[in-house]
Design a protein around this motif. Structure first.
Motif, short mmCIF file in Angstrom:
data_model
loop_
_atom_site.label_atom_id
_atom_site.label_comp_id
_atom_site.label_asym_id
_atom_site.label_seq_id
_atom_site.Cartn_x
_atom_site.Cartn_y
_atom_site.Cartn_z
N ALA A 1 -15.94 -13.19 106.59
CA ALA A 1 -16.82 -13.11 105.42
C ALA A 1 -16.34 -14.02 104.29
O ALA A 1 -15.17 -14.41 104.23
N THR A 2 -17.28 -14.36 103.40
CA THR A 2 -16.96 -15.12 102.19
C THR A 2 -18.03 -14.91 101.13
O THR A 2 -19.19 -14.66 101.46
N PHE A 3 -17.64 -14.99 99.89
CA PHE A 3 -18.57 -15.22 98.81
C PHE A 3 -18.48 -16.71 98.53
O PHE A 3 -17.53 -17.19 97.89
N GLY A 4 -19.41 -17.45 99.03
CA GLY A 4 -19.27 -18.89 98.97
C GLY A 4 -20.53 -19.62 98.58
O GLY A 4 -21.54 -19.02 98.19
N VAL A 5 -20.44 -20.96 98.67
CA VAL A 5 -21.53 -21.84 98.29
C VAL A 5 -21.79 -22.82 99.42
O VAL A 5 -20.95 -23.02 100.30
N LEU B 1 -23.00 -13.77 99.53
CA LEU B 1 -22.14 -13.21 100.57
C LEU B 1 -22.61 -13.69 101.94
O LEU B 1 -23.78 -13.56 102.30
N PHE B 2 -21.69 -14.28 102.69
CA PHE B 2 -21.95 -14.71 104.06
C PHE B 2 -21.04 -13.90 104.99
O PHE B 2 -19.85 -13.74 104.71
N ILE B 3 -21.61 -13.39 106.09
CA ILE B 3 -20.83 -12.62 107.05
C ILE B 3 -21.16 -13.06 108.48
O ILE B 3 -22.33 -13.31 108.82
#
Length: 359
Positions: free
Chosen positions: A289-293, A329-331
């Motif tokens: 997971a990430t909180f990304g761009v 959020l990407f998972i």
């Protein structure tokens, strides 16, 4: 009789002199007319000031410097080129990867200056710092547009987000809330966890992020443990030493570690350790997971800035440094299963689900 002969001779001489005078006058008149004609022709043959390249026909020379090749930086470069093409500009690119070597980054930047490129696209903190140093040392004002820089102010590229440099501006890759949201996510779903951090202490952008992680952890149930590396070859061993000590591994957008991310993913999968990463491309490579761009979007916006500078619409000093436009959020659901993460139904709605890309 002699008197008449003398008169005739005098008259004939006068006629001859008159004829010669008329011929000389005709000749002078002809020469004057010829000189005037030559001046007119010379004026017509003078090149027009518009005979050079127009803006529409100009082919711009762009030097593109990247500290290392990995998916996120590659996507930023593709976005940059797409923005240039969408604006209708023609460009020749000299792309150079420093192979994660700061000395190479400096050499590349100096070569771009020597080649007198129209603009430098510096795709990473190290590339941007080297480019700015090379331009400033040369005294030649070549504009620099950066992308994939974590904190341009902290490392001295600019004085502030709204204070771009005389020759430099660009788009950062770290949203101001990304690390806070990531730490909050870990604290919510992995309460009391020890978070393992692997990074290259020689990367200024990484040091900034690690400091932000430790600051965000304060007041939560989490704690951190750190391992540093200097080359990608050291990443596997450093990660292995975290097994049994870290409950979660968090890989920030460190170029050295991300370039060897497959070894971290392998360890996380084998040891059932959730792997949190810094951007979506690392999620696609097996991170959980990430909180990304989106790095393509970052590069595209940098390309739009470059268009404004190349066409003379603005200078770098007119364009404030920008944060990434979007964050979410990407998972990776498959990675969650591989790493022993119990699925939470909220993630189906809260996250954009990605799959691991096959090599």
């Amino acid at each position: 009789m002699k008197k008449w002969l003398l008169i005739i001779l005098i008259m004939m001489s006068a006629l001859v002199l008159a004829a010669c005078g008329t011929a000389e006058n005709d000749s002078d008149s002809s020469n004057g007319s010829g000189d005037a004609t030559q001046e007119d022709q010379s004026s017509e043959e003078t090149p027009s000031e518009d005979s050079g390249d127009t803006e529409d026909s100009k082919v711009y020379k762009i030097g593109a410097s990247q500290i290392v090749e990995h998916p996120s930086l590659d996507q930023a470069y593709e976005g940059f080129k797409q923005a240039i093409a969408d604006a209708g500009l023609e460009a020749e690119y000299d792309f150079q990867s420093a192979q994660n070597d700061q000395n190479n980054a400096s050499t590349i930047a100096n070569n771009f200056v020597a080649d007198d490129v129209d603009l430098i696209f510096a795709n990473s903190t190290a590339s941007a710092l080297s480019s700015l140093q090379a331009v400033n040392s040369s005294g030649v004002e070549i504009p620099i547009i950066f992308a994939s820089v974590t904190d341009a102010t902290e490392v001295g590229l600019v004085e502030g987000m709204d204070q771009p440099g005389e020759v430099i501006t660009g788009v950062q890759d770290l949203h101001p809330d990304a690390i806070k949201n990531t730490v909050k996510f870990i604290d919510t779903y992995f309460e009391g966890a020890t978070v393992g951090l692997v990074y290259n202490a020689g990367e200024a952008n990484s040091v900034t992020q690690i400091e932000a992680v430790n600051e965000a952890v304060e007041g939560t149930s989490l704690s951190t443990v750190e391992r540093t590396v200097s080359t990608s070859a050291e990443v596997q061993q450093a990660t292995n030493t975290l097994v049994g000590e870290a409950d979660v591994i968090y890989v920030i957008t460190d170029n050295t570690v991300v370039s060897a991310l497959e070894t971290v993913v392998q360890i996380a999968n084998e040891q059932d350790v959730p792997l949190i990463v810094g951007e979506p491309d690392s999620v696609k490579k097996g991170g959980f997971a990430t909180f990304g761009v989106d790095y393509f979007t970052i590069g595209y916006r940098a390309g739009e800035m470059a268009v404004e500078v190349l066409t003379g619409e603005k200078t770098t000093a007119d364009i404030p440094v920008e944060y990434p436009p979007n964050m979410q959020l990407f998972i990776n659901k498959g990675a969650a299963e591989e790493q022993g993460v119990e699925w939470n139904e909220d993630w189906d709605e809260d996250a954009q689900l990605l799959e691991t890309e096959k090599e």
